[in-house]
Scaffold this motif. Structure first.
Motif, mmCIF file in Angstrom:
data_model
loop_
_atom_site.group_PDB
_atom_site.id
_atom_site.type_symbol
_atom_site.label_atom_id
_atom_site.label_comp_id
_atom_site.label_asym_id
_atom_site.label_seq_id
_atom_site.Cartn_x
_atom_site.Cartn_y
_atom_site.Cartn_z
ATOM 1 N N MET A 1 0.840 -1.173 0.000
ATOM 2 C CA MET A 1 0.000 0.000 0.000
ATOM 3 C C MET A 1 0.888 1.240 0.000
ATOM 4 S SD MET A 1 -3.109 1.157 2.533
ATOM 5 C CE MET A 1 -3.575 -0.507 2.788
ATOM 6 N N SER A 2 0.453 2.256 -0.729
ATOM 7 C CA SER A 2 1.190 3.513 -0.831
ATOM 8 C C SER A 2 1.242 4.221 0.518
ATOM 9 C CB SER A 2 0.499 4.408 -1.861
ATOM 10 O OG SER A 2 1.026 5.688 -1.822
ATOM 11 N N ASP A 3 2.327 4.966 0.756
ATOM 12 C CA ASP A 3 2.478 5.709 2.003
ATOM 13 C C ASP A 3 1.483 6.863 2.139
ATOM 14 O OD1 ASP A 3 4.536 4.105 2.847
ATOM 15 O OD2 ASP A 3 6.097 5.411 2.035
ATOM 16 N N ASP A 4 0.924 7.356 1.013
ATOM 17 C CA ASP A 4 0.032 8.501 1.095
ATOM 18 C C ASP A 4 -1.448 8.106 1.239
ATOM 19 O OD1 ASP A 4 -0.317 7.532 -1.438
ATOM 20 O OD2 ASP A 4 -0.128 9.466 -2.441
ATOM 21 N N VAL A 5 -1.725 6.834 1.461
ATOM 22 C CA VAL A 5 -3.088 6.367 1.666
ATOM 23 C C VAL A 5 -3.281 6.037 3.136
ATOM 24 C CG1 VAL A 5 -4.765 4.569 1.123
ATOM 25 C CG2 VAL A 5 -3.272 5.462 -0.671
ATOM 26 N N THR A 6 -4.299 6.617 3.736
ATOM 27 C CA THR A 6 -4.597 6.363 5.141
ATOM 28 C C THR A 6 -5.792 5.430 5.214
ATOM 29 O OG1 THR A 6 -3.818 8.553 5.742
ATOM 30 C CG2 THR A 6 -5.219 7.413 7.335
ATOM 31 N N VAL A 7 -5.640 4.317 5.907
ATOM 32 C CA VAL A 7 -6.735 3.382 6.120
ATOM 33 C C VAL A 7 -7.266 3.625 7.521
ATOM 34 C CG1 VAL A 7 -7.398 0.965 6.256
ATOM 35 C CG2 VAL A 7 -5.721 1.692 4.551
ATOM 36 N N HIS A 8 -8.525 4.057 7.607
ATOM 37 C CA HIS A 8 -9.097 4.377 8.907
ATOM 38 C C HIS A 8 -9.631 3.147 9.619
ATOM 39 C CE1 HIS A 8 -8.607 8.657 8.382
ATOM 40 N NE2 HIS A 8 -9.001 8.490 7.139
ATOM 41 N N ASP A 9 -10.385 2.322 8.940
ATOM 42 C CA ASP A 9 -10.951 1.118 9.531
ATOM 43 C C ASP A 9 -11.150 0.105 8.421
ATOM 44 O OD1 ASP A 9 -12.315 -0.895 10.787
ATOM 45 O OD2 ASP A 9 -13.918 0.376 11.550
ATOM 46 N N PRO A 10 -10.173 -0.772 8.207
ATOM 47 C CA PRO A 10 -10.263 -1.712 7.093
ATOM 48 C C PRO A 10 -11.407 -2.716 7.245
ATOM 49 C CG PRO A 10 -8.379 -2.224 8.472
ATOM 50 C CD PRO A 10 -8.943 -0.932 8.964
ATOM 51 N N ALA A 11 -11.967 -2.853 8.436
ATOM 52 C CA ALA A 11 -13.067 -3.785 8.645
ATOM 53 C C ALA A 11 -14.428 -3.151 8.348
ATOM 54 C CB ALA A 11 -13.046 -4.303 10.087
ATOM 55 N N GLN A 12 -14.490 -1.825 8.162
ATOM 56 C CA GLN A 12 -15.764 -1.167 7.902
ATOM 57 C C GLN A 12 -16.233 -1.512 6.493
ATOM 58 O OE1 GLN A 12 -15.782 2.972 8.791
ATOM 59 N NE2 GLN A 12 -17.817 3.293 7.966
ATOM 60 N N PRO A 13 -17.458 -2.027 6.360
ATOM 61 C CA PRO A 13 -17.944 -2.422 5.034
ATOM 62 C C PRO A 13 -18.386 -1.213 4.209
ATOM 63 C CG PRO A 13 -19.645 -2.783 6.668
ATOM 64 C CD PRO A 13 -18.413 -2.321 7.420
ATOM 65 N N VAL A 14 -18.477 -1.413 2.905
ATOM 66 C CA VAL A 14 -19.033 -0.378 2.034
ATOM 67 C C VAL A 14 -20.531 -0.299 2.287
ATOM 68 C CG1 VAL A 14 -17.245 -0.687 0.293
ATOM 69 C CG2 VAL A 14 -19.384 -1.973 0.112
ATOM 70 N N ALA A 15 -21.135 0.809 1.910
ATOM 71 C CA ALA A 15 -22.559 1.009 2.172
ATOM 72 C C ALA A 15 -23.279 1.367 0.888
ATOM 73 C CB ALA A 15 -22.747 2.117 3.206
ATOM 74 N N LEU A 16 -24.527 0.971 0.816
ATOM 75 C CA LEU A 16 -25.401 1.332 -0.297
ATOM 76 C C LEU A 16 -26.339 2.433 0.175
ATOM 77 C CD1 LEU A 16 -26.788 0.854 -3.074
ATOM 78 C CD2 LEU A 16 -28.281 -0.764 -1.875
ATOM 79 N N ILE A 17 -26.478 3.465 -0.645
ATOM 80 C CA ILE A 17 -27.475 4.501 -0.404
ATOM 81 C C ILE A 17 -28.439 4.411 -1.583
ATOM 82 C CG2 ILE A 17 -27.911 6.952 -0.076
ATOM 83 C CD1 ILE A 17 -24.848 7.089 0.732
ATOM 84 N N ALA A 18 -29.596 3.840 -1.346
ATOM 85 C CA ALA A 18 -30.580 3.647 -2.412
ATOM 86 C C ALA A 18 -31.148 4.984 -2.861
ATOM 87 C CB ALA A 18 -31.702 2.738 -1.917
ATOM 88 N N GLY A 19 -31.461 5.084 -4.140
ATOM 89 C CA GLY A 19 -32.024 6.319 -4.674
ATOM 90 C C GLY A 19 -33.271 6.765 -3.946
ATOM 91 N N ASP A 20 -34.083 5.817 -3.495
ATOM 92 C CA ASP A 20 -35.301 6.161 -2.751
ATOM 93 C C ASP A 20 -35.004 6.704 -1.363
ATOM 94 O OD1 ASP A 20 -36.808 5.360 -4.893
ATOM 95 O OD2 ASP A 20 -37.292 3.387 -4.062
ATOM 96 N N ASP A 21 -33.759 6.548 -0.878
ATOM 97 C CA ASP A 21 -33.391 7.005 0.457
ATOM 98 C C ASP A 21 -32.844 8.432 0.483
ATOM 99 O OD1 ASP A 21 -34.181 4.606 1.529
ATOM 100 O OD2 ASP A 21 -32.162 3.743 1.537
#
Length: 134
Positions: A1-21
């Motif tokens: 991994m590059s030195d200029d990338v900060t990983v805050h919480d690698p266990a946090q999943p991606v999220a979906l924001i539905a258009g209706d929301d």
């Protein structure tokens, strides 16, 4: 991994924001903005502008804004007296610097739709009377 990338919480999943929301957000006369997400440093959402509609003058404070036009035509006026005019269509990106007073319009015959991403802090939209003269 590059030195200029900060990983805050690698266990946090991606999220979906539905258009209706999405929820109504940041009113400016002539535009309908909808909020997808607003967190520390980033605002994301959409904007629809009816045909032959011109928004009120506004700026986005300390936010840099990127607009991606999905459908229709989007015209932006900015600069001294609003004399700088750009027209954008589907697939075009528009960059709005922080603090730039501008207004959008839709000179087309169908609703324009765009995706917005703002990076910065503070109020995301500030309505004003208009741009200063030269």
């Amino acid at each position: 991994m590059s030195d200029d990338v900060t990983v805050h919480d690698p266990a946090q999943p991606v999220a979906l924001i539905a258009g209706d929301d999405l929820s109504d957000a940041d009113p400016t006369p002539g535009m309908h903005r909808r909020l997808a997400s607003h967190s520390e440093g980033m605002w994301t959402g959409t904007v629809d502008t009816q045909p032959e509609t011109v928004s009120g003058w506004h700026h986005h404070g300390d936010h840099e804004t990127t607009i991606y036009v999905v459908e229709g035509t989007m015209r932006l006026e900015s600069g001294p007296n609003g004399e700088t005019v750009i027209d954008a269509g589907p697939g075009d990106f528009i960059r709005v610097p922080k603090g730039a007073i501008h207004r959008e319009s839709n000179p087309g015959e169908s609703v324009s739709k765009a995706v917005l991403v703002r990076c910065g802090s503070g109020e995301p939209t500030i309505n004003v009377e208009g741009p200063a003269a030269n």
